[in-house]
Design a protein around this motif. Structure first.
Motif, PDB file in Angstrom:
ATOM      1  N   HIS A 225     -23.936  36.431  13.110  1.00 25.04           N
ATOM      2  CA  HIS A 225     -22.996  35.571  13.835  1.00 25.04           C
ATOM      3  C   HIS A 225     -22.243  34.598  12.934  1.00 25.04           C
ATOM      4  O   HIS A 225     -21.241  34.002  13.351  1.00 25.04           O
ATOM      5  CB  HIS A 225     -23.749  34.774  14.898  1.00 25.04           C
ATOM      6  N   ILE A 226     -22.714  34.416  11.681  1.00 24.43           N
ATOM      7  CA  ILE A 226     -22.085  33.381  10.846  1.00 24.43           C
ATOM      8  C   ILE A 226     -20.682  33.793  10.392  1.00 24.43           C
ATOM      9  O   ILE A 226     -19.850  32.928  10.131  1.00 24.43           O
ATOM     10  CB  ILE A 226     -22.953  33.022   9.625  1.00 24.43           C
ATOM     11  N   ILE A 227     -20.412  35.104  10.305  1.00 20.21           N
ATOM     12  CA  ILE A 227     -19.074  35.536   9.900  1.00 20.21           C
ATOM     13  C   ILE A 227     -18.036  35.169  10.952  1.00 20.21           C
ATOM     14  O   ILE A 227     -17.041  34.490  10.649  1.00 20.21           O
ATOM     15  CB  ILE A 227     -19.044  37.045   9.597  1.00 20.21           C
ATOM     16  N   PRO A 228     -18.215  35.583  12.227  1.00 21.46           N
ATOM     17  CA  PRO A 228     -17.235  35.134  13.224  1.00 21.46           C
ATOM     18  C   PRO A 228     -17.241  33.626  13.430  1.00 21.46           C
ATOM     19  O   PRO A 228     -16.194  33.043  13.735  1.00 21.46           O
ATOM     20  CB  PRO A 228     -17.651  35.879  14.500  1.00 21.46           C
ATOM     21  N   ALA A 229     -18.396  32.977  13.245  1.00 22.38           N
ATOM     22  CA  ALA A 229     -18.437  31.521  13.397  1.00 22.38           C
ATOM     23  C   ALA A 229     -17.532  30.850  12.362  1.00 22.38           C
ATOM     24  O   ALA A 229     -16.801  29.893  12.675  1.00 22.38           O
ATOM     25  CB  ALA A 229     -19.872  31.014  13.261  1.00 22.38           C
ATOM     26  N   LEU A 230     -17.582  31.344  11.121  1.00 21.47           N
ATOM     27  CA  LEU A 230     -16.725  30.783  10.076  1.00 21.47           C
ATOM     28  C   LEU A 230     -15.252  31.040  10.388  1.00 21.47           C
ATOM     29  O   LEU A 230     -14.411  30.134  10.258  1.00 21.47           O
ATOM     30  CB  LEU A 230     -17.095  31.398   8.716  1.00 21.47           C
ATOM     31  N   CYS A 231     -14.939  32.257  10.816  1.00 19.89           N
ATOM     32  CA  CYS A 231     -13.547  32.573  11.146  1.00 19.89           C
ATOM     33  C   CYS A 231     -13.059  31.734  12.319  1.00 19.89           C
ATOM     34  O   CYS A 231     -11.899  31.270  12.327  1.00 19.89           O
ATOM     35  CB  CYS A 231     -13.405  34.063  11.443  1.00 19.89           C
ATOM     36  N   GLU A 232     -13.919  31.534  13.308  1.00 17.59           N
ATOM     37  CA  GLU A 232     -13.541  30.711  14.456  1.00 17.59           C
ATOM     38  C   GLU A 232     -13.262  29.277  14.004  1.00 17.59           C
ATOM     39  O   GLU A 232     -12.313  28.640  14.470  1.00 17.59           O
ATOM     40  CB  GLU A 232     -14.647  30.749  15.504  1.00 17.59           C
ATOM     41  N   LYS A 233     -14.076  28.784  13.095  1.00 15.36           N
ATOM     42  CA  LYS A 233     -13.879  27.431  12.568  1.00 15.36           C
ATOM     43  C   LYS A 233     -12.534  27.304  11.854  1.00 15.36           C
ATOM     44  O   LYS A 233     -11.834  26.284  11.972  1.00 15.36           O
ATOM     45  CB  LYS A 233     -15.003  27.092  11.596  1.00 15.36           C
ATOM     46  N   LEU A 234     -12.145  28.355  11.107  1.00 11.90           N
ATOM     47  CA  LEU A 234     -10.914  28.322  10.332  1.00 11.90           C
ATOM     48  C   LEU A 234      -9.691  28.764  11.129  1.00 11.90           C
ATOM     49  O   LEU A 234      -8.567  28.715  10.629  1.00 11.90           O
ATOM     50  CB  LEU A 234     -11.057  29.222   9.096  1.00 11.90           C
ATOM     51  N   GLY A 235      -9.915  29.209  12.363  1.00  7.51           N
ATOM     52  CA  GLY A 235      -8.802  29.651  13.187  1.00  7.51           C
ATOM     53  C   GLY A 235      -8.241  30.995  12.761  1.00  7.51           C
ATOM     54  O   GLY A 235      -7.048  31.273  12.951  1.00  7.51           O
ATOM     55  N   ILE A 236      -9.088  31.846  12.187  1.00  9.06           N
ATOM     56  CA  ILE A 236      -8.666  33.171  11.712  1.00  9.06           C
ATOM     57  C   ILE A 236      -9.159  34.236  12.694  1.00  9.06           C
ATOM     58  O   ILE A 236     -10.323  34.226  13.096  1.00  9.06           O
ATOM     59  CB  ILE A 236      -9.216  33.440  10.297  1.00  9.06           C
ATOM     60  N   ARG A 237      -8.278  35.144  13.067  1.00  9.76           N
ATOM     61  CA  ARG A 237      -8.635  36.210  13.991  1.00  9.76           C
ATOM     62  C   ARG A 237      -9.653  37.151  13.336  1.00  9.76           C
ATOM     63  O   ARG A 237      -9.573  37.433  12.141  1.00  9.76           O
ATOM     64  CB  ARG A 237      -7.395  37.017  14.377  1.00  9.76           C
ATOM     65  N   ILE A 238     -10.576  37.651  14.143  1.00  6.95           N
ATOM     66  CA  ILE A 238     -11.603  38.559  13.641  1.00  6.95           C
ATOM     67  C   ILE A 238     -11.857  39.647  14.664  1.00  6.95           C
ATOM     68  O   ILE A 238     -11.800  39.397  15.884  1.00  6.95           O
ATOM     69  CB  ILE A 238     -12.910  37.790  13.310  1.00  6.95           C
ATOM     70  N   THR A 239     -12.120  40.844  14.201  1.00  6.47           N
ATOM     71  CA  THR A 239     -12.359  41.951  15.116  1.00  6.47           C
ATOM     72  C   THR A 239     -13.765  41.864  15.708  1.00  6.47           C
ATOM     73  O   THR A 239     -14.672  41.264  15.142  1.00  6.47           O
ATOM     74  CB  THR A 239     -12.221  43.306  14.407  1.00  6.47           C
ATOM     75  N   GLY A 240     -13.903  42.502  16.864  1.00  6.48           N
ATOM     76  CA  GLY A 240     -15.229  42.662  17.453  1.00  6.48           C
ATOM     77  C   GLY A 240     -15.759  41.427  18.147  1.00  6.48           C
ATOM     78  O   GLY A 240     -15.008  40.583  18.650  1.00  6.48           O
ATOM     79  N   ALA A 241     -17.084  41.324  18.147  1.00  8.53           N
ATOM     80  CA  ALA A 241     -17.771  40.287  18.907  1.00  8.53           C
ATOM     81  C   ALA A 241     -17.611  38.911  18.284  1.00  8.53           C
ATOM     82  O   ALA A 241     -17.452  38.771  17.069  1.00  8.53           O
ATOM     83  CB  ALA A 241     -19.259  40.631  19.008  1.00  8.53           C
TER      84      ALA A 241
ATOM     85  N   GLU B 286     -15.308  31.255   2.374  1.00 10.25           N
ATOM     86  CA  GLU B 286     -14.425  30.270   2.999  1.00 10.25           C
ATOM     87  C   GLU B 286     -13.231  29.958   2.103  1.00 10.25           C
ATOM     88  O   GLU B 286     -12.087  29.871   2.574  1.00 10.25           O
ATOM     89  CB  GLU B 286     -15.190  28.985   3.318  1.00 10.25           C
ATOM     90  N   ILE B 287     -13.472  29.806   0.818  1.00  5.28           N
ATOM     91  CA  ILE B 287     -12.380  29.542  -0.118  1.00  5.28           C
ATOM     92  C   ILE B 287     -11.384  30.699  -0.109  1.00  5.28           C
ATOM     93  O   ILE B 287     -10.159  30.498  -0.072  1.00  5.28           O
ATOM     94  CB  ILE B 287     -12.934  29.310  -1.548  1.00  5.28           C
ATOM     95  N   HIS B 288     -11.898  31.917  -0.118  1.00 11.67           N
ATOM     96  CA  HIS B 288     -11.036  33.103  -0.123  1.00 11.67           C
ATOM     97  C   HIS B 288     -10.197  33.155   1.148  1.00 11.67           C
ATOM     98  O   HIS B 288      -8.981  33.444   1.096  1.00 11.67           O
ATOM     99  CB  HIS B 288     -11.890  34.364  -0.249  1.00 11.67           C
ATOM    100  N   LEU B 289     -10.810  32.886   2.269  1.00 10.38           N
ATOM    101  CA  LEU B 289     -10.081  32.930   3.539  1.00 10.38           C
ATOM    102  C   LEU B 289      -8.991  31.866   3.588  1.00 10.38           C
ATOM    103  O   LEU B 289      -7.879  32.116   4.074  1.00 10.38           O
ATOM    104  CB  LEU B 289     -11.051  32.748   4.707  1.00 10.38           C
ATOM    105  N   LYS B 290      -9.287  30.694   3.082  1.00 12.33           N
ATOM    106  CA  LYS B 290      -8.295  29.611   3.082  1.00 12.33           C
ATOM    107  C   LYS B 290      -7.135  29.919   2.143  1.00 12.33           C
ATOM    108  O   LYS B 290      -5.971  29.617   2.448  1.00 12.33           O
ATOM    109  CB  LYS B 290      -8.962  28.297   2.685  1.00 12.33           C
ATOM    110  N   GLU B 291      -7.453  30.535   1.003  1.00  9.41           N
ATOM    111  CA  GLU B 291      -6.409  30.812   0.014  1.00  9.41           C
ATOM    112  C   GLU B 291      -5.523  31.981   0.415  1.00  9.41           C
ATOM    113  O   GLU B 291      -4.318  31.971   0.159  1.00  9.41           O
ATOM    114  CB  GLU B 291      -7.051  31.098  -1.349  1.00  9.41           C
ATOM    115  N   HIS B 292      -6.108  32.991   1.061  1.00  6.06           N
ATOM    116  CA  HIS B 292      -5.370  34.222   1.323  1.00  6.06           C
ATOM    117  C   HIS B 292      -4.937  34.370   2.783  1.00  6.06           C
ATOM    118  O   HIS B 292      -4.081  35.211   3.080  1.00  6.06           O
ATOM    119  CB  HIS B 292      -6.212  35.430   0.911  1.00  6.06           C
TER     120      HIS B 292
END
Length: 330
Positions: free
Chosen positions: A79-95, A54-60
Motif C-alpha cells: 500500500h505504500i506505493i499508492p500512498a506515496l503517489c496519493e500524497k504527491l498528487g500523482i495518478r497511479i494504476t490499480g488499487a 519520492e525524489i524521482h517522482l517529484k523531478e520527473h
C-alpha cells in the motif's frame, strides 16, 4: 508527444523463483503495448528506497505510475506505493492505498468479510482456544498471511488434527512463520475478475478451475505447482473453464459475493476474488487480490478476453482509469 508513464516494478534477481520472474514478463508485455499506443515510458525497479522514489517522482512528474510492485516484503507494504503517489498528487494504476492495505493481510480481510456478512472459511484464532475443538478431525489448510500467487501452498498445506495437542503444534508453527490456519473447503473453485471501466464496476466472465484426472488422494487446490511449475502434474492438469456462467442462479450469487467484496474493501482499479463453492452452494471467499498479474497468459486477462476485450484494450483501459482519476466509491 504522448503522456509519460512510469512503470514501477519489483526488483527481481536473476535466480528469483518463477512467480517473481513473471513480473519481468508482465513488465515487458505492458511496456510494449504502451509504446505501441504512443505513450512515453520508463521502467523503474523498486527495492524499498522510498526517499529516492519520492525524489524521482517529484523531478520527473509522470502522468501515470503503472504500479507493478507485487512482492515487496510479501504483500505487507504494497500500500505504500499508492500512498506515496496519493500524497504527491500523482495518478497511479490499480488499487488505492486503503484497499491494498485491507486486502494484503489475509486475516484482516477475513475479519472484515465476517463483519460484512461475506462467507469466508472459518479460521483458527490463536487467542481463542475455546474454539479450537470445533476444528478437530476436519480438513484444514495452512496458508501464508502476507503472500499472493499461491506462494507457500502445496499438498502438504492440507491436514487434519486429531487432538488439541496436534493442533497446538500446528498453530505455534503458523504463528512463528506468519502463516494462518483456516477450514479447507472441499468443492469447486472460481476466480472472479473485476475492474472499473469508465467509472463503472465491471464483472468479467467467471473462471472455474478444473482439476482434471487428479488422483483421489491429491488435494484439488491451485497451489504453487499448479500456477508456476510448467512440468508439474498440477500445472498440466489444472484447467480454466468459463462455462459456470451458464449456471445462472449460482453465477448470479458468485457475482453478488464478488461485488460485496469490492465495496467492503473500498476497491477500484482491477482485482480478482477467489472463491470456493461448498457442497451446499455457499460461496466462501478465500481472498481478494488487488492488482493481480496482467501478463498475457494470466487469469485476469483470460477473463477479459472471454468478454471480448483485447490485451491492448485492457492495458489502455487501466491507464485511462488512472488518468481520469475515476473511482466507483461514493
Amino acid at each position: 508527444m504522448g503522456k509519460y508513464i512510469l512503470l514501477l516494478h519489483d526488483a527481481v534477481d536473476v535466480d528469483a523463483p518463477p512467480d517473481e520472474q513473471d513480473t519481468i514478463l508482465q513488465l515487458t508485455q505492458i511496456d510494449e503495448e504502451l509504446i505501441a499506443a504512443g505513450f512515453r515510458t520508463e521502467c523503474m525497479a523498486f527495492a524499498g528506497d522510498l526517499v529516492s522514489l519520492e525524489i524521482h517522482l517529484k523531478e520527473h512528474t509522470p502522468d501515470v505510475v503503472f504500479n507493478l510492485v507485487e512482492t515487496f516484503h510479501g504483500a505487507r507494504f504494497l500500500h505504500i506505493i499508492p500512498a506515496l503517489c496519493e500524497k504527491l498528487g500523482i495518478r497511479i494504476t490499480g488499487a488505492g492505498a486503503t484497499s491494498l492495505f485491507l486486502t494484503s493481510d489475509k486475516l484482516v480481510s477475513k475479519h472484515l468479510m465476517k463483519l460484512g456478512g461475506i462467507p469466508t472459511p472459518g479460521w483458527i484464532d490463536p487467542h481463542k482456544r475455546d474454539d479450537w475443538e470445533s476444528f478437530l478431525a476436519r480438513p484444514l489448510i495452512c496458508k501464508p498471511r502476507m503472500e499472493d500467487a499461491s506462494v507457500g501452498i502445496d499438498d502438504s498445506s492440507i491436514f487434519t488434527c486429531a487432538s488439541i495437542k496436534d493442533l497446538e503444534l500446528r498453530v505455534d508453527h503458523a504463528e512463528a512463520n506468519q502463516l494462518f490456519i483456516e477450514e479447507y473447503i472441499e468443492g469447486r473453485e472460481c476466480n472472479i475478475s473485476i475492474a472499473t471501466i469508465d467509472g463503472v464496476v465491471t464483472i468479467f466472465p467467471i473462471a472455474e478451475m478444473l482439476f482434471q484426472d487428479y488422483p483421489v488422494s491429491k488435494p484439488k487446490i491451485v497451489g504453487y505447482d499448479a500456477k508456476w511449475l510448467e512440468d508439474s502434474f498440477a500445472y498440466r492438469h489444472t484447467l480454466r473453464s468459463f462455462s459456470i456462467d451458464r449456471e445462472v442462479p449460482l453465477s448470479s450469487r458468485l457475482r453478488q459475493t464478488a461485488l460485496s467484496c469490492w465495496h467492503v474493501f473500498l476497491c477500484h482499479g482491477y482485482g480478482r476474488v477467489d472463491i470456493r463453492i461448498a457442497d451446499d452452494g455457499t460461496p466462501y471467499v478465500l481472498e481478494v487480490n488487488m492488482n493481480p498479474c496482467i501478463a498475457r497468459d494470466s487469469g485476469f486477462i483470460a477473463a477479459c478476453a472471454e468478454s471480448g476485450l483485447s490485451y491492448v484494450e485492457v492495458i489502455q483501459g487501466i491507464v485511462k482509469e488512472a488518468l481520469c482519476g475515476i473511482s466507483n466509491i461514493s
